[in-house]
Write an enzyme that holds these catalytic residues in place. Structure first.
Site, PDB file in Angstrom:
ATOM      1  N   ARG A 104      42.136  43.472  47.612  1.00 53.05           N
ATOM      2  CA  ARG A 104      43.577  43.309  47.475  1.00 53.05           C
ATOM      3  C   ARG A 104      44.156  44.608  46.984  1.00 53.05           C
ATOM      4  NH1 ARG A 104      46.189  38.456  44.156  1.00 53.05           N
ATOM      5  NH2 ARG A 104      45.440  39.709  42.456  1.00 53.05           N
ATOM      6  N   THR A 108      50.513  46.361  46.508  1.00 48.31           N
ATOM      7  CA  THR A 108      51.203  45.469  47.458  1.00 48.31           C
ATOM      8  C   THR A 108      50.638  44.050  47.431  1.00 48.31           C
ATOM      9  OG1 THR A 108      49.635  45.929  49.225  1.00 48.31           O
ATOM     10  CG2 THR A 108      51.487  47.449  49.014  1.00 48.31           C
ATOM     11  N   ASP A 200      39.645  38.055  36.536  1.00 51.98           N
ATOM     12  CA  ASP A 200      39.200  38.757  37.750  1.00 51.98           C
ATOM     13  C   ASP A 200      37.768  38.333  38.052  1.00 51.98           C
ATOM     14  OD1 ASP A 200      38.007  40.738  39.514  1.00 51.98           O
ATOM     15  OD2 ASP A 200      39.903  41.810  39.263  1.00 51.98           O
ATOM     16  N   ASP A 203      35.130  41.215  38.902  1.00 52.82           N
ATOM     17  CA  ASP A 203      34.808  42.026  37.724  1.00 52.82           C
ATOM     18  C   ASP A 203      33.965  41.238  36.724  1.00 52.82           C
ATOM     19  OD1 ASP A 203      36.114  44.125  38.816  1.00 52.82           O
ATOM     20  OD2 ASP A 203      37.825  44.120  37.437  1.00 52.82           O
TER      21      ASP A 203
HETATM   22  C1  PRP Z   1      39.887  38.657  44.653  1.00 51.55           C
HETATM   23  C2  PRP Z   1      39.301  37.320  45.043  1.00 51.55           C
HETATM   24  C3  PRP Z   1      39.904  37.079  46.394  1.00 51.55           C
HETATM   25  C4  PRP Z   1      41.271  37.683  46.246  1.00 51.55           C
HETATM   26  C5  PRP Z   1      42.262  36.578  46.024  1.00 51.55           C
HETATM   27  O1  PRP Z   1      39.231  39.687  45.295  1.00 51.55           O
HETATM   28  O2  PRP Z   1      37.903  37.312  45.044  1.00 51.55           O
HETATM   29  O3  PRP Z   1      39.200  37.667  47.467  1.00 51.55           O
HETATM   30  O4  PRP Z   1      41.247  38.530  45.091  1.00 51.55           O
HETATM   31  O5  PRP Z   1      43.556  37.076  46.010  1.00 51.55           O
HETATM   32  P1  PRP Z   1      44.613  36.758  47.159  1.00 51.55           P
HETATM   33  O6  PRP Z   1      44.510  35.296  47.418  1.00 51.55           O
HETATM   34  O7  PRP Z   1      45.919  37.147  46.534  1.00 51.55           O
HETATM   35  O8  PRP Z   1      44.278  37.590  48.351  1.00 51.55           O
HETATM   36  P2  PRP Z   1      39.570  41.224  44.964  1.00 51.55           P
HETATM   37  O9  PRP Z   1      40.616  41.714  45.889  1.00 51.55           O
HETATM   38  O10 PRP Z   1      39.828  41.394  43.504  1.00 51.55           O
HETATM   39  O11 PRP Z   1      38.244  41.967  45.391  1.00 51.55           O
HETATM   40  P3  PRP Z   1      36.764  41.821  44.795  1.00 51.55           P
HETATM   41  O12 PRP Z   1      36.234  40.470  45.215  1.00 51.55           O
HETATM   42  O13 PRP Z   1      36.042  42.938  45.440  1.00 51.55           O
HETATM   43  O14 PRP Z   1      36.832  41.942  43.298  1.00 51.55           O
HETATM   44  N1  URA Z   2      41.655  37.571  42.159  1.00 56.36           N
HETATM   45  C1  URA Z   2      40.946  37.263  41.039  1.00 56.36           C
HETATM   46  O1  URA Z   2      39.785  37.659  40.894  1.00 56.36           O
HETATM   47  N2  URA Z   2      41.560  36.512  40.095  1.00 56.36           N
HETATM   48  C2  URA Z   2      42.806  36.056  40.232  1.00 56.36           C
HETATM   49  O2  URA Z   2      43.313  35.349  39.328  1.00 56.36           O
HETATM   50  C3  URA Z   2      43.528  36.393  41.399  1.00 56.36           C
HETATM   51  C4  URA Z   2      42.921  37.139  42.343  1.00 56.36           C
END
Ligand code: PRP
Ligand code: URA
Length: 209
Positions: A104, A108, A200, A203
């Site tokens: 994400r 944006t 998160d 993380d």
């Molecule tokens: C997180 C989560 C989803 C996304 C959800 O991933 O695991 O994939 O955010 O958010 P959305 O519904 O608004 O798209 P992130 O982008 O943090 O990447 P990561 O899994 O690599 O930490």
């Molecule tokens: N991605 C995450 O990991 N946590 C949230 O709460 C939203 C998006």
């Protein structure tokens, strides 16, 4: 319209409490997330087709059942979706695992694709897209788009925690996709985090910032 199913099994709800807890560290979190994923998979696969076989027990021949049809495809959204895959595979070891990579954009909040690798015979398989978090729904909607563009027709979405905004986006853009959740939370905050959520997910699972 796809169905939204909140899986209220007591074991799922109990373990989710500790997943949400800020005091839970990465090792325990990974274990809990996989356990909940396994329990959710049990519920999500209730409809799988079976065929009759005969088996010789130590006593006599018995009519019994085995799974029929094409193997399931599991598609974790990288990275955090990886945290749920082993739990599902413990229950369905023959499933094929594809991967879709989206992150994400922090400004944006739009999903950015960086990797797609799916099993063969995409159009014949049933897929479960896996991600702990359904926030704005952008990543899951884009992952489902990526599968559909490549021929997938039968897709379910499995997440631990969702915001109403994410559920609305998926049901609007992908009305054929049933959604399975451990919890439907209250809202999104101005940084796009689910409230109360669990923070998160990537993380916390992998110990990064
Ligand atoms: C997180 C989560 C989803 C996304 C959800 O991933 O695991 O994939 O955010 O958010 P959305 O519904 O608004 O798209 P992130 O982008 O943090 O990447 P990561 O899994 O690599 O930490
Ligand atoms: N991605 C995450 O990991 N946590 C949230 O709460 C939203 C998006």
């Amino acid at each position: 319209m796809g169905k939204v199913n909140v899986l209220e099994h007591p074991l799922i709800q109990h373990k989710l409490t500790y997943i949400r807890d800020v005091k839970t560290g990465s090792k325990e979190l990974r274990e809990l997330v996989n356990e909940v994923a396994m329990l959710m998979a049990f519920e999500i696969t209730r409809h799988l087709p079976v065929r009759e076989v005969s088996v010789q027990t130590p006593v006599r021949e018995a009519k019994s059942y085995v799974l029929a049809g094409k193997k399931l495809g599991l598609v974790p959204i990288l990275r955090a979706g990886l945290g749920m895959v082993d739990g599902v595979l413990r229950l369905i070891p023959a499933a094929k695992v594809g991967h879709v990579g989206f992150y994400r954009d922090p400004d944006t909040l739009q999903p950015v694709e960086y990797y797609v690798k799916l099993p063969s015979d995409v159009h014949e398989r049933e897929f479960i897209v896996i991600d702990p978090m359904l926030a704005t729904g952008g990543s899951a909607a884009a992952a489902i788009d990526a599968l559909k563009t490549r021929g997938a027709r039968n897709i379910k979405l499995m997440c631990l925690v969702a915001a109403p905004e994410g559920v609305e986006k998926i049901t609007k853009e992908h009305p054929d996709v049933d959604i399975y959740l451990a919890a439907l939370d209250d809202s999104l905050n101005d940084k796009g985090y689910i409230v109360p959520g669990l923070g998160d997910a990537g993380d916390r699972l992998f110990g990064t910032k």
